[in-house]
Motif scaffolding. Structure first.
Motif, PDB file in Angstrom:
ATOM      1  N   ALA A 125       0.851  -1.192   0.000  1.00 39.76           N
ATOM      2  CA  ALA A 125       0.000   0.000   0.000  1.00 39.76           C
ATOM      3  C   ALA A 125       0.887   1.242   0.000  1.00 39.76           C
ATOM      4  CB  ALA A 125      -0.927  -0.011   1.214  1.00 39.76           C
ATOM      5  N   ASP A 154      11.799  -3.789  -2.565  1.00 39.48           N
ATOM      6  CA  ASP A 154      12.596  -4.793  -3.281  1.00 39.48           C
ATOM      7  C   ASP A 154      13.042  -5.936  -2.360  1.00 39.48           C
ATOM      8  OD1 ASP A 154      12.278  -3.124  -5.392  1.00 39.48           O
ATOM      9  OD2 ASP A 154      14.396  -2.577  -5.596  1.00 39.48           O
ATOM     10  N   SER A 199      -1.907  -4.908   3.082  1.00 40.29           N
ATOM     11  CA  SER A 199      -0.810  -4.218   3.764  1.00 40.29           C
ATOM     12  C   SER A 199      -0.732  -4.792   5.162  1.00 40.29           C
ATOM     13  CB  SER A 199      -1.057  -2.707   3.826  1.00 40.29           C
ATOM     14  OG  SER A 199      -0.153  -2.113   4.758  1.00 40.29           O
ATOM     15  N   VAL A 220       3.819   2.919  -5.134  1.00 44.86           N
ATOM     16  CA  VAL A 220       3.446   2.279  -6.400  1.00 44.86           C
ATOM     17  C   VAL A 220       2.055   1.662  -6.304  1.00 44.86           C
ATOM     18  CG1 VAL A 220       4.003   0.362  -7.962  1.00 44.86           C
ATOM     19  CG2 VAL A 220       5.784   1.935  -7.214  1.00 44.86           C
ATOM     20  N   PHE A 271       7.152   7.635  -8.365  1.00 45.12           N
ATOM     21  CA  PHE A 271       5.819   7.732  -7.764  1.00 45.12           C
ATOM     22  C   PHE A 271       5.914   8.159  -6.307  1.00 45.12           C
ATOM     23  CE2 PHE A 271       5.367   4.387 -11.023  1.00 45.12           C
ATOM     24  CZ  PHE A 271       4.287   4.882 -11.735  1.00 45.12           C
TER      25      PHE A 271
END
Ligand SMILES: NC(=O)c1ccc[n+]([C@@H]2O[C@H](COP(=O)([O-])OP(=O)(O)OC[C@H]3O[C@@H](n4cnc5c(N)ncnc54)[C@H](OP(=O)(O)O)[C@@H]3O)[C@@H](O)[C@H]2O)c1
Length: 260
Positions: free
Chosen positions: A11, A71, A34, A14, A119
């Motif tokens: 959440a 990531d 989330s 992106v 973003f």
């Protein structure tokens, strides 16, 4: 074709943009995950999706699971989802820097949907112009993911993991590093009681020029001119900022090497 059913995991920045774009384009975002129920609910409510905070609540019948998580968390999140989802699940991540191979141990049908833009939640972007770079582990999954991506953006490209990582590296140079240079410019002006607004037209024109010219042909300034006197003055101005002096020298040398 029937609209694919999507679950968005994450959440953050992106997830926020992607899920809202998908919803606005008439795609069906079923759930938003989330770990923080408030974050899940804030995004889910905006797009009429179900907020979830535990993987046990995952809808196991969605067509796509989009992992918009940090990531470093992609592998562990995929492993947890792998315990819950059926082997037919198609799971994609949104990372430029992360190879598809991090999903492959957990899902046969996996891919990448990398939106190449910066973003932030508090900033709207025109998603129709965001390049989306796609990759799938199975050739048969590409057309479906492409169909989904084309609903989100007019610019969809097939880019494999190796090329995507280089693309991401280039993006770090042109976005993250350039933005850091803006911060340095702002700080130098601030020290001298000058407003950052003075630099805005220059920043705008630098970006506008390279819309139709190769960046290398648009280079200006003392380094490319070989103007030693000005460069020496600049270095002297930076005597109290040894880090910036070093950066200045590094950039000037790089520009000169590139142009001779
Ligand atoms: N921001 C950009 O400009 C941009 C552009 C293109 C691609 N990307 C890629 O998109 C992905 C998401 O980036 P972002 O900028 O949206 O990140 P972000 O705003 O920092 O959000 C990260 C999300 O990951 C979740 N997360 C982190 N660790 C987790 C874990 N161990 N288990 C479950 N969830 C976890 C966070 O969870 P909680 O909600 O639970 O806190 C949060 O929702 C990354 O792969 C990034 O490389 C980012």
């Amino acid at each position: 074709m029937i609209s694919p059913r999507i679950v968005v995991v994450g959440a953050g920045n992106v997830a926020w943009h992607l899920a809202r774009r998908a919803h606005a384009q008439g795609l069906s975002v079923e759930q938003v995950f989330s770990r923080d129920p408030v974050k899940a609910s804030n995004l889910a409510t905006a797009i009429a999706a179900q907020p979830i905070s535990v993987f046990d609540d995952l809808d196991v019948q969605a067509d796509y699971y989009v992992l918009a998580v940090s990531d470093a968390a992609i592998g562990s999140v995929a492993a947890k989802m792998g315990e819950r989802l059926p082997p037919s699940a198609c799971v994609v991540h949104t990372s430029g820097a992360t190879p598809l191979s991090v999903l492959q141990p957990h899902f046969e049908r996996c891919g990448v949907l990398y939106p190449l833009q910066t973003f932030s939640k508090n900033r709207e972007v025109d998603f129709s112009k965001v390049p989306i770079c796609l990759e799938t582990a199975q050739k048969e999954d590409y057309p479906g993911l492409e169909h989904l991506a084309r609903r989100l953006s007019d610019q969809v490209y097939a880019v494999d993991s190796e090329k995507r990582q280089t693309l991401h590296l280039a993006a770090v140079f042109v976005n993250n590093f350039v933005n850091h240079l803006y911060s340095i410019g702002a700080a130098l002006l601030n020290e001298n009681d000058l407003p950052f607004a003075l630099l805005q037209p220059l920043i705008q024109e630098t970006a506008a020029k390279i819309q139709d010219h190769a960046p290398a042909t648009m280079q200006t300034g003392p380094a490319v001119r070989g103007d030693q006197v000005t460069m020496e003055r600049h270095r002297a101005l930076l005597n109290t900022h040894p880090d910036l002096q070093q950066l200045y020298q590094f950039f000037s040398t790089a520009i000169q090497k590139h142009h001779h």
